[in-house]
Scaffold this active site. Structure first.
Site, PDB file in Angstrom:
ATOM      1  N   SER A  35      50.617  54.945  37.308  1.00 58.73           N
ATOM      2  CA  SER A  35      50.050  53.670  36.897  1.00 58.73           C
ATOM      3  C   SER A  35      49.932  52.745  38.107  1.00 58.73           C
ATOM      4  O   SER A  35      49.290  53.095  39.092  1.00 58.73           O
ATOM      5  CB  SER A  35      50.873  53.071  35.755  1.00 58.73           C
ATOM      6  OG  SER A  35      50.204  52.004  35.141  1.00 58.73           O
ATOM      7  N   GLU A  68      42.553  58.272  36.125  1.00 58.83           N
ATOM      8  CA  GLU A  68      42.828  57.989  34.716  1.00 58.83           C
ATOM      9  C   GLU A  68      42.858  56.487  34.563  1.00 58.83           C
ATOM     10  O   GLU A  68      42.897  55.753  35.552  1.00 58.83           O
ATOM     11  CB  GLU A  68      44.152  58.614  34.286  1.00 58.83           C
ATOM     12  CG  GLU A  68      45.360  58.207  35.121  1.00 58.83           C
ATOM     13  CD  GLU A  68      46.002  56.904  34.722  1.00 58.83           C
ATOM     14  OE1 GLU A  68      45.778  56.464  33.568  1.00 58.83           O
ATOM     15  OE2 GLU A  68      46.720  56.315  35.540  1.00 58.83           O
ATOM     16  N   HIS A  89      48.191  57.857  30.826  1.00 57.83           N
ATOM     17  CA  HIS A  89      49.116  57.056  30.033  1.00 57.83           C
ATOM     18  C   HIS A  89      49.394  57.634  28.649  1.00 57.83           C
ATOM     19  O   HIS A  89      49.880  56.941  27.767  1.00 57.83           O
ATOM     20  CB  HIS A  89      48.581  55.627  29.915  1.00 57.83           C
ATOM     21  CG  HIS A  89      48.735  54.840  31.180  1.00 57.83           C
ATOM     22  ND1 HIS A  89      47.968  55.077  32.292  1.00 57.83           N
ATOM     23  CD2 HIS A  89      49.583  53.821  31.509  1.00 57.83           C
ATOM     24  CE1 HIS A  89      48.324  54.228  33.252  1.00 57.83           C
ATOM     25  NE2 HIS A  89      49.307  53.467  32.804  1.00 57.83           N
TER      26      HIS A  89
END
Length: 341
Positions: free
Chosen positions: A115, A232, A300
């Protein structure tokens, strides 16, 4: 710049937990340390913590000085074999002008997270050549159930050196597991989405797309020339913003040299669909003639694969569509392989 691979983990190693984004104090509002500690003990690993991991400000983070100090101490401490981030957030890029790149280069060791940690990881690669790892946070290890595949991928990369062939998980989840460990929803996986056929090998670059884009125009952005791009995005992204962010990345000077693209699974809240994603891909001239694969187990949702940022990978996408996840696992013509990690 030469690529540096950190040594792999061995039983008895010490893992330093740091909070370069959000604070452990925030995570501890839902305390799962009774699961996290024994899980690392079973791996033969000992956890230690940065001095500032529990500091917390109005942004659920802490000062730049505190976060930099914990990172520098973790890299400098010869007793620390690897560094694991508490969780993601929004502000890792604040640290980049203050990091001692020579210290990091001189003390190569595993750094794992995902992330917002994408900014730190790709900057480390660009400035030092050190390979880091997109994978679970310290907090992720608090997932009581359905963590087995994430753990298998993590240990395969962190303890071993042999090439690793990833395969689609049979099920996946996108639930608030940390709020209620008893309320979990497993979703049957419809397998990978082969968008464009082809094969490619190259250095792996990527992580969270919107975070990676924060590095554009800075000295911390690695070159995209000759890479397998793995990206992503999370629930704050939707099809239009993902399209815009991908377009921006693919307009960088090195983008014509991208050899392949792999896209992680989208969260439900993003409202991304395969037809929408195919439209987005079709609009990108930089992707003409290269393999594109989507819906892989990075990002995620869970399970979460661990992959090396700066390592070597192979992407092969068949022009035939497997009907199920099981068929995709058996289908040699569509594959994601971590060659050197």
């Amino acid at each position: 710049m030469d690529v540096i691979f950190p040594r792999k983990l061995n039983e008895g190693d010490v893992i330093r937990v740091v909070a370069p984004a959000r604070s452990r104090a925030m995570v501890m509002e839902h305390d799962h340390t009774d699961i996290i500690g024994p899980r690392f003990a079973e791996l033969g690993l000992t956890l230690s913590y940065g001095n500032h991991v529990d500091e917390r400000d109005a942004f659920d983070s802490t000062s730049i000085a505190s976060r930099v100090a914990d990172l520098h101490e973790a890299f400098a401490d010869p007793s620390v074999a690897a560094i694991l981030t508490v969780i993601g957030g929004y502000n890792c890029n604040e640290l980049l002008p203050f990091l001692d790149w020579e210290l990091i280069r001189a003390n190569p060791k595993i750094l794992c997270g995902y992330s917002d940690i994408t900014a730190l990881q790709n900057a480390i690669l660009a400035r030092t050549g050190l390979v880091t790892y997109s994978g679970p946070h310290w907090s992720t290890f608090g997932m009581r159930d359905h963590f087995e595949q994430t753990l298998r991928w993590f240990t395969s990369v962190m303890f071993g050196t042999a090439p690793i062939a990833l395969a689609p998980a049979a099920h996946w989840s996108d639930d608030l597991w940390y709020l209620d460990q008893d309320k979990r929803e497993l979703i049957p996986n419809d397998g990978w989405w082969p968008i464009r056929p082809g094969t490619a090998e190259g250095r792996i670059i990527g992580g969270n797309l919107c975070t990676l884009n924060l590095l554009q125009g800075t000295p911390y952005m690695p070159s995209l020339d000759g890479v397998i791009l793995v990206v992503e995005d999370d629930l704050e992204s939707h099809p239009a913003t993902f399209a815009r962010d991908l377009t921006s990345l693919l307009q960088l000077p090195g983008a014509p040299g991208i050899r392949g693209l792999a896209i992680g699974r989208f969260q439900h809240a993003s409202h991304m669909t395969r037809p929408l994603l195919e439209q987005i891909i079709d609009a990108q001239p930089a992707l003409t003639g290269i393999p594109v694969l989507a819906n892989i187990d990075v990002g995620h949702t869970y399970p979460l694969a661990t992959f090396p940022i700066g390592g070597q990978g192979r992407l092969a996408v068949s022009d035939t569509e497997p009907a199920t996840a099981a068929e995709a696992e058996a289908e040699a013509e569509t594959s994601v392989t971590l060659l050197r990690h």
